[in-house]
Design a protein around this motif. Sequence first.
Motif, PDB file in Angstrom:
ATOM      1  N   GLY A  39      -5.836   9.315  10.478  1.00 39.26           N
ATOM      2  CA  GLY A  39      -5.640   8.439   9.308  1.00 39.26           C
ATOM      3  C   GLY A  39      -4.184   8.029   9.219  1.00 39.26           C
ATOM      4  O   GLY A  39      -3.350   8.467  10.016  1.00 39.26           O
ATOM      5  N   CYS A  40      -3.866   7.194   8.258  1.00 44.22           N
ATOM      6  CA  CYS A  40      -2.469   6.765   8.087  1.00 44.22           C
ATOM      7  C   CYS A  40      -1.986   7.235   6.715  1.00 44.22           C
ATOM      8  O   CYS A  40      -2.482   6.770   5.685  1.00 44.22           O
ATOM      9  CB  CYS A  40      -2.363   5.245   8.169  1.00 44.22           C
ATOM     10  N   PRO A  41      -1.006   8.154   6.677  1.00 45.19           N
ATOM     11  CA  PRO A  41      -0.534   8.641   5.373  1.00 45.19           C
ATOM     12  C   PRO A  41       0.010   7.534   4.478  1.00 45.19           C
ATOM     13  O   PRO A  41      -0.157   7.585   3.261  1.00 45.19           O
ATOM     14  CB  PRO A  41       0.568   9.643   5.732  1.00 45.19           C
ATOM     15  N   CYS A  52       5.725   4.820   1.873  1.00 49.08           N
ATOM     16  CA  CYS A  52       6.505   4.585   3.099  1.00 49.08           C
ATOM     17  C   CYS A  52       5.770   5.188   4.283  1.00 49.08           C
ATOM     18  O   CYS A  52       4.849   5.982   4.124  1.00 49.08           O
ATOM     19  CB  CYS A  52       7.897   5.203   2.998  1.00 49.08           C
ATOM     20  N   CYS A  53       6.200   4.794   5.477  1.00 51.24           N
ATOM     21  CA  CYS A  53       5.656   5.399   6.694  1.00 51.24           C
ATOM     22  C   CYS A  53       6.530   6.613   7.018  1.00 51.24           C
ATOM     23  O   CYS A  53       7.714   6.461   7.299  1.00 51.24           O
ATOM     24  CB  CYS A  53       5.722   4.387   7.838  1.00 51.24           C
ATOM     25  N   PRO A  54       5.946   7.820   6.977  1.00 50.26           N
ATOM     26  CA  PRO A  54       6.768   9.010   7.222  1.00 50.26           C
ATOM     27  C   PRO A  54       7.409   9.007   8.614  1.00 50.26           C
ATOM     28  O   PRO A  54       8.472   9.592   8.803  1.00 50.26           O
ATOM     29  CB  PRO A  54       5.773  10.177   7.113  1.00 50.26           C
ATOM     30  N   VAL A  90       7.492  10.003  16.311  1.00 47.79           N
ATOM     31  CA  VAL A  90       6.135  10.076  16.863  1.00 47.79           C
ATOM     32  C   VAL A  90       5.182  10.128  15.678  1.00 47.79           C
ATOM     33  O   VAL A  90       5.390  10.901  14.741  1.00 47.79           O
ATOM     34  CB  VAL A  90       5.986  11.364  17.718  1.00 47.79           C
ATOM     35  N   CYS A  91       4.156   9.273  15.711  1.00 48.06           N
ATOM     36  CA  CYS A  91       3.157   9.314  14.634  1.00 48.06           C
ATOM     37  C   CYS A  91       2.055  10.287  15.058  1.00 48.06           C
ATOM     38  O   CYS A  91       1.282   9.978  15.968  1.00 48.06           O
ATOM     39  CB  CYS A  91       2.573   7.921  14.399  1.00 48.06           C
ATOM     40  N   PRO A  92       1.990  11.461  14.423  1.00 44.25           N
ATOM     41  CA  PRO A  92       1.007  12.456  14.863  1.00 44.25           C
ATOM     42  C   PRO A  92      -0.425  11.957  14.731  1.00 44.25           C
ATOM     43  O   PRO A  92      -1.304  12.372  15.484  1.00 44.25           O
ATOM     44  CB  PRO A  92       1.261  13.660  13.952  1.00 44.25           C
ATOM     45  N   VAL A 119      -1.242  -4.880   5.623  1.00 47.40           N
ATOM     46  CA  VAL A 119      -2.574  -4.610   6.178  1.00 47.40           C
ATOM     47  C   VAL A 119      -2.813  -3.096   6.335  1.00 47.40           C
ATOM     48  O   VAL A 119      -3.959  -2.638   6.405  1.00 47.40           O
ATOM     49  CB  VAL A 119      -2.752  -5.412   7.499  1.00 47.40           C
ATOM     50  N   ASN A 120      -1.740  -2.315   6.317  1.00 44.51           N
ATOM     51  CA  ASN A 120      -1.840  -0.849   6.383  1.00 44.51           C
ATOM     52  C   ASN A 120      -2.311  -0.281   5.047  1.00 44.51           C
ATOM     53  O   ASN A 120      -1.576   0.408   4.338  1.00 44.51           O
ATOM     54  CB  ASN A 120      -0.484  -0.216   6.717  1.00 44.51           C
ATOM     55  N   THR A 121      -3.525  -0.632   4.677  1.00 37.11           N
ATOM     56  CA  THR A 121      -4.150  -0.136   3.451  1.00 37.11           C
ATOM     57  C   THR A 121      -5.618   0.131   3.777  1.00 37.11           C
ATOM     58  O   THR A 121      -6.168  -0.478   4.704  1.00 37.11           O
ATOM     59  CB  THR A 121      -4.094  -1.203   2.323  1.00 37.11           C
TER      60      THR A 121
HETATM   61  S1  SF4 Z   1       3.264   4.908  12.353  1.00 34.12           S
HETATM   62 FE1  SF4 Z   1       3.361   5.058  10.117  1.00 34.12          FE
HETATM   63  S2  SF4 Z   1       2.256   3.281   9.358  1.00 34.12           S
HETATM   64 FE2  SF4 Z   1       1.693   3.548  11.531  1.00 34.12          FE
HETATM   65  S3  SF4 Z   1      -0.136   4.808  11.448  1.00 34.12           S
HETATM   66 FE3  SF4 Z   1       1.572   6.220  11.693  1.00 34.12          FE
HETATM   67  S4  SF4 Z   1       2.059   6.794   9.567  1.00 34.12           S
HETATM   68 FE4  SF4 Z   1       0.779   4.984   9.444  1.00 34.12          FE
END
Ligand code: SF4
Length: 301
Positions: A82-84, A168-170, A256-258, A110-112
């Motif tokens: 998922g996307c925090p 925000c994007c962590p 890095v996006c886990p 669009v990140n919703t």
């Molecule tokens: S990079 Fe940030 S905005 Fe993109 S999926 Fe990961 S947490 Fe969500």
Amino acid sequence: MTLEEEIESLKQQRNAVILAHNYTRPEIQDIADFVGDSLELSRKAAECRAPVIVFCGVRFMAETAKILSPESTVLHPNPYSGCPMADMADPDAVAEYREKHPDTLIVAYVNTTAATKTAVDLCCTSGNAEKLIASLPPERKILFLPDANLGANLNAKLNRHMELWPGCCPTHNRIMPEHVLAAKEKHPDALVLVHPECLPAVVRLADRALSTGGMLKFVRESACREFIIGTECGILHRMQKENPDKAFYPLEPAVVCPNMKKITLEDVLFCLRDMTPEIELPEDVRRAAKAPIDRMLKALP
Ligand code: SF4
């Protein structure tokens, strides 16, 4: 048979296409039919009309593919991806805001989630947000959600005063101005490209703030040979593959996006074998979530 060969054979049997985001693991990008950013992937999903779409990206992206391609079976190989940031804009809280501020235009990145999209007026992506906001009447009150960094960067660039949702994007929020200064010192000939989800103080120090699609185009066309990349490290795989004669340095290796990395080859294999987990949306939610995306595509075809 290798895992990759098994996936290929199942893909043929199912008549499926595999779409992967630029931030996914390199081995996932390598088995994908198409790699791109969230808008490119959704457009691809809508165009390809494949009976089965395996969407390797976080959940809201797979939902967007389903919103635009209701006839296809959209498989999301790992339901925990998922996307925090998307989850920071709770649909009930957005609906409550809307009730209290009926005159404010709600613009959603669009990140919703699909549920949140049902409560907003207009969608945008990091690639088209600037053009889209600039096209709105200057006197119009706007709430921008859920990324306060992207919203603040747009406000600064366009001299707007949009109200910003506190999200925000962590992953991008981890990049600090001192990382930019240190990277510039280490690679003085490199251009610094950052994502507009970064802090405004980081964007101010960069040579360009671009979406992932924008970065890929920029490095392809630029005469420069070295680049410092301030976004999720997964994109370096594609950049290096497409530009073997150029050098790319991550601005900060810990970016890095886990969640993007949760999808593995095994997940792809099992989802094609078992045809699950599937993205399912009630038709009323799908239609309501599609409206702000359609308005975006109509404004900026
Ligand atoms: S990079 Fe940030 S905005 Fe993109 S999926 Fe990961 S947490 Fe969500």
